[in-house]
Design an enzyme around this catalytic site. Structure first.
Site, PDB file in Angstrom:
ATOM      1  N   HIS A   1       0.861  -1.303  -0.045  1.00  0.00           N
ATOM      2  CA  HIS A   1       0.223  -0.351   0.298  1.00  0.00           C
ATOM      3  C   HIS A   1       0.915   1.697  -0.210  1.00  0.00           C
ATOM      4  O   HIS A   1       0.211   2.507  -1.285  1.00  0.00           O
ATOM      5  CB  HIS A   1      -1.028  -0.296   1.164  1.00  0.00           C
ATOM      6  CG  HIS A   1      -2.128   1.304   0.869  1.00  0.00           C
ATOM      7  ND1 HIS A   1      -3.332   1.310   0.805  1.00  0.00           N
ATOM      8  CD2 HIS A   1      -1.635   2.560   1.438  1.00  0.00           C
ATOM      9  CE1 HIS A   1      -3.705   2.377   1.107  1.00  0.00           C
ATOM     10  NE2 HIS A   1      -2.813   2.746   1.539  1.00  0.00           N
ATOM     11  N   GLU A   2       1.723   0.948   1.026  1.00  0.00           N
ATOM     12  CA  GLU A   2       2.657   2.274   1.048  1.00  0.00           C
ATOM     13  C   GLU A   2       3.115   2.779   0.033  1.00  0.00           C
ATOM     14  O   GLU A   2       3.593   3.900  -0.809  1.00  0.00           O
ATOM     15  CB  GLU A   2       3.777   2.452   2.167  1.00  0.00           C
ATOM     16  CG  GLU A   2       2.649   2.169   3.329  1.00  0.00           C
ATOM     17  CD  GLU A   2       1.557   3.775   3.531  1.00  0.00           C
ATOM     18  OE1 GLU A   2       1.263   4.526   3.617  1.00  0.00           O
ATOM     19  OE2 GLU A   2       0.414   3.190   4.336  1.00  0.00           O
TER      20      GLU A   2
ATOM     21  N   HIS B   1       2.040   4.616  -2.659  1.00  0.00           N
ATOM     22  CA  HIS B   1       1.653   5.869  -2.725  1.00  0.00           C
ATOM     23  C   HIS B   1       3.194   6.433  -2.874  1.00  0.00           C
ATOM     24  O   HIS B   1       3.981   7.414  -3.492  1.00  0.00           O
ATOM     25  CB  HIS B   1       1.528   5.949  -1.452  1.00  0.00           C
ATOM     26  CG  HIS B   1       0.419   6.329  -0.476  1.00  0.00           C
ATOM     27  ND1 HIS B   1      -0.029   6.651  -0.797  1.00  0.00           N
ATOM     28  CD2 HIS B   1      -0.112   5.592   0.158  1.00  0.00           C
ATOM     29  CE1 HIS B   1      -2.148   6.669  -0.379  1.00  0.00           C
ATOM     30  NE2 HIS B   1      -1.742   6.090   0.495  1.00  0.00           N
TER      31      HIS B   1
ATOM     32  N   GLU C   1      -5.098   8.320  -2.927  1.00  0.00           N
ATOM     33  CA  GLU C   1      -5.208   6.627  -2.514  1.00  0.00           C
ATOM     34  C   GLU C   1      -5.541   5.623  -4.102  1.00  0.00           C
ATOM     35  O   GLU C   1      -5.545   4.813  -3.654  1.00  0.00           O
ATOM     36  CB  GLU C   1      -6.572   7.288  -2.026  1.00  0.00           C
ATOM     37  CG  GLU C   1      -7.081   5.391  -0.988  1.00  0.00           C
ATOM     38  CD  GLU C   1      -5.855   5.495   0.246  1.00  0.00           C
ATOM     39  OE1 GLU C   1      -5.194   6.911   0.114  1.00  0.00           O
ATOM     40  OE2 GLU C   1      -6.166   4.112   1.234  1.00  0.00           O
TER      41      GLU C   1
END
Lengths: 495, 495
Positions: free
Chosen positions: A264-265, A268, A294
């Site tokens: 997830h990170e 980003h 997001e």
């Protein structure tokens, strides 16, 4: 000459933002525990300098004068974004910003304490104060930006997002999910009954989990010459585009939790690392907004990282790093686990949007004044009951006291989460349409094509377009819930 | 009112200094390699803001006006130090500072390249430019501060240090060392012949060495709630007093090297961690100067860490952490190893001062104009020959091109190293006089009394006194080489 002044200002502001970003990441990862007070003082002082320098009155004149200067295309769009930034930054009087800052800090501190005690009664007056402040803020922003009040709040997070466009999209999704979530749960139950899960209950050493995370990050395109992975209490993506700091946290009993956090990170981080460097000191060079950001994290975590094709490639990597052999049938029930719960941040991709839509609906009512804080617990409970069949009436800590956003006066932010999920699905669909080999490449650990597509269509665009424009240009149509719905049906709707 | 303005300015400057200190430490420890350019830009911009804010013309008026205000004792001494800082910061015109900064950067870059190539001929013009710049700087500082030019340069690093006081002390030490160094070497040779050394040639895992370093740091008083240990290419002590960052580097073949580095930097860190917090945002709250700082690092590394009594306590710790059993007779020959060499930073405590005195003498000649850069290689060689019996004529890279200080225009800094060694010995002697149990406590791992003495006499004083005053008040007499000489005789003069 005036554009030149804006350009020079951009370098100064970038330096202060750089310092704040690194000090912030450092605080959560490497700072000694006793260093917090001086760090907070230093960051508050730097944030004050940044705000004063970025909102200086002469900047308005520079922006106006630059309109009449001979600018190239990049400079012209940069100027528009300078103006947008400046307007959003200066549309509240300094007196209000100070009052807001101190009230927000007090209310957040109170919330931390009272949420733990499940004490809605004591928290209610503080939240009433915040809501009244937010109404004031929304009215001021609305009047300067010529927008509806709630739209004016959302405008801070994703320019161009309007409730009139988002509500029908969310309504379509809500109607679908109210039926689909129970179906997905029933399908999962049948499957688990037929084939009991292999438990996720090994002991996974942290250094091995870290090595696994690094291997996966690297594979999906994270550039280790411009970023790093460390540990923090809450995972985040921070730092600056040339040095992106992402974090995770490890449980030795469950490697999936940290790994999915890392993916997830890393999503980003890919956005930040691939922003247009030549515009790095202009607002134009930044990531477009929270929903788009997001969409990039969810693209990597959900569209890629929970894709069965991904796991065809990933399982041997897991075996190599952790020394444990999982089959696809072992791992996918965990990767696609669905669970009805009270807590947004613990929710899976099927139920998560219902948590967000609930908040999106309630916060609009709160901002408009159609709902008062006194009636919030009942209103929350009614929707929770309708959407997820759960009650929070006797548990406000897990109801309207659940998130930091409202005590922190961040109204208009919640929709970003689900907009991001929708955008990610729509981007994946658009990519797969022009690149039919998408899944087979991913099952071999090749992420070049999908990253090229995102680099061209999202990352390299910086803040050139409004959020809705960016998505429409990238995917060929306006935001539509059907891509996400089809994605969920495919992943969770089959026995 | 004017003192209040200085106080508020202090908070702002502290915030920028905090950011620069943490960004600097982060750069050497956690920054991604590709983050360097933007980091350099950000730090240069912040340093510019700091300099502009700290040297603003109105500050002179505030300082003058505050003299007539009703101040308490702390404020009054704080004001004097505000003035000293401001004067030192503003005594050079901005035009000169800019010229100096760019010339210094160019010369340092050239030095890095040409030192590697041992190319004195190409480096000479750059150093001539720097020396001419330094003479200009010294003249300007001297005229504002009413000091001799070389004293005016030293004044930046340790207020109150004067060549007229230092030279006789250094001369006494030099006279002693020219005879003593060969004696110490001969004694060492005889001892090694009688009892061949146990080689320092195990394989010491880095995580075990780190654990050993942490154990030793903690024992000598390092506060882990206000600091941490990490790894960098060159060991340093950085960060801020509430969050001191020290580093070391590890060789798996030699645990002493990293450990002594840790103790040295922990000595710097103890000073920073124990500075008077209530003065943290005033110049008064800072460490006194470079020589005093070095006295604190050398106190821990040499007076404590190479003391045989220390090793009586430390050997079981080494055995516990590294799993290897050393006797005192095994370890002390390494802890007290003496070697005649060309390189200052590699020198031991017996020969190190001769390297420094050589530079101290030559840089005074260079600043005064009695020596020209063209004649430097011969002058260096002559002293090297006289003091250490070595020649560098055919090896300028290890002669006058050895250190970054001169290419970096930092003249007047070198004496700090040996002044620190002398002060450390004088402090230890003063402490032992009032605390005869000093050695026996240390041999049991008790450092409370020695730290209390230093906290009272050095650390808590901040910048209250000039360097010579601080030492005289702490030890009861002016700086004298005899304590260091007696220390060397005791440690290295006995077979």
């Amino acid at each position: 000459m005036s554009f030149q002044k804006l350009d020079e200002l951009g370098h100064k502001l970038e330096a202060l933002e750089h310092a704040l970003a690194i000090l912030g990441a450092d605080e959560a990862t490497h700072m000694a525990v006793g260093g917090g007070e001086k760090r907070a003082d230093a960051m508050a002082a730097l944030a004050g300098m940044l705000h004063r320098q970025a909102s200086a009155p002469e900047i308005a004149d520079w922006i106006d004068a630059a309109e009449n200067e001979d600018l190239n295309d990049d400079q012209r769009i940069a100027l528009a974004e300078f103006r947008r930034h400046y307007t959003n930054l200066t549309c509240l009087p300094a007196e209000f910003v100070e009052r807001q800052t101190s009230q927000r800090l007090r209310s957040e501190q109170l919330w931390r304490d009272l949420r733990e005690k499940n004490d809605w009664k004591s928290f209610r007056p503080a939240l009433e104060g915040i809501v009244s402040l937010v109404r004031e803020e929304a009215a001021m922003r609305a009047s300067v930006l010529k927008l509806d009040p709630y739209d004016a709040l959302m405008e801070q997070y994703d320019p161009g997002n309007r409730a009139a466009d988002i509500t029908p999209v969310f309504d379509k999704l809500k109607t679908f999910l109210k039926d689909f979530a129970p179906q997905a749960l029933a399908i999962q139950e049948q499957r688990d009954a037929k084939r009991p899960r292999k438990p996720l209950s090994g002991t996974y050493a942290i250094d091995k989990q870290r090595a696994l995370g690094l291997a996966m990050m690297g594979a999906v395109g994270f550039d280790f010459t411009h970023g790093s992975l460390s540990v923090s209490h809450h995972p985040f993506c921070g730092g600056v585009p040339t040095d992106v700091r992402i974090t995770t946290r490890y449980k030795t009993s469950d490697f999936l939790s940290a790994l999915m956090g890392v993916l997830h990170e890393a999503g980003h981080a890919l956005y930040e690392q691939n922003l247009p460097h030549q515009w790095g000191h202009w607002p134009l060079g930044r990531a477009r907004g929270m929903a788009v950001h997001e969409s990039q994290s969810l693209f990597v975590e959900k569209q890629l990282g929970r894709n069965p094709a991904f796991w065809r490639w990933a399982l041997p990597v897991v075996e190599r790093e952790l020394g444990e052999n999982w089959s696809l049938d072992d791992i996918l029930p965990w990767v696609h686990h669905v669970e009805r719960g009270l807590i947004r941040v613990d929710a899976d991709e099927v139920t998560y949007p219902l948590h967000v839509i609930l908040r999106y609906e309630l916060e609009q009512e709160l901002v408009s004044g159609r709902l008062e804080v006194a009636d919030l617990p009942e209103a929350w409970d009614a929707k929770m009951h309708e959407y997820l069949g759960l009650s929070t009436l006797d548990n406000p800590a897990d109801g309207p006291m659940q998130d930091v956003h409202w005590p922190g006066a961040a109204f208009g932010y919640f929709p970003s989460y689900t907009l991001g999920a929708l955008m990610a699905a729509q981007q994946w669909a658009a990519f797969e349409k022009v690149h039919p080999a998408a899944n087979s490449e991913i099952s071999e650990g090749h992420f070049e094509a999908v990253n090229d597509w995102r680099r061209t269509n999202i990352w390299s665009q910086g803040s050139r377009y409004s959020t809705p424009e960016l998505i429409e240009r990238a995917t060929g149509e306006k935001l539509d819930a059907r891509f996400f719905i089809e994605h969920l049906e495919k992943r969770y709707g089959q026995a």
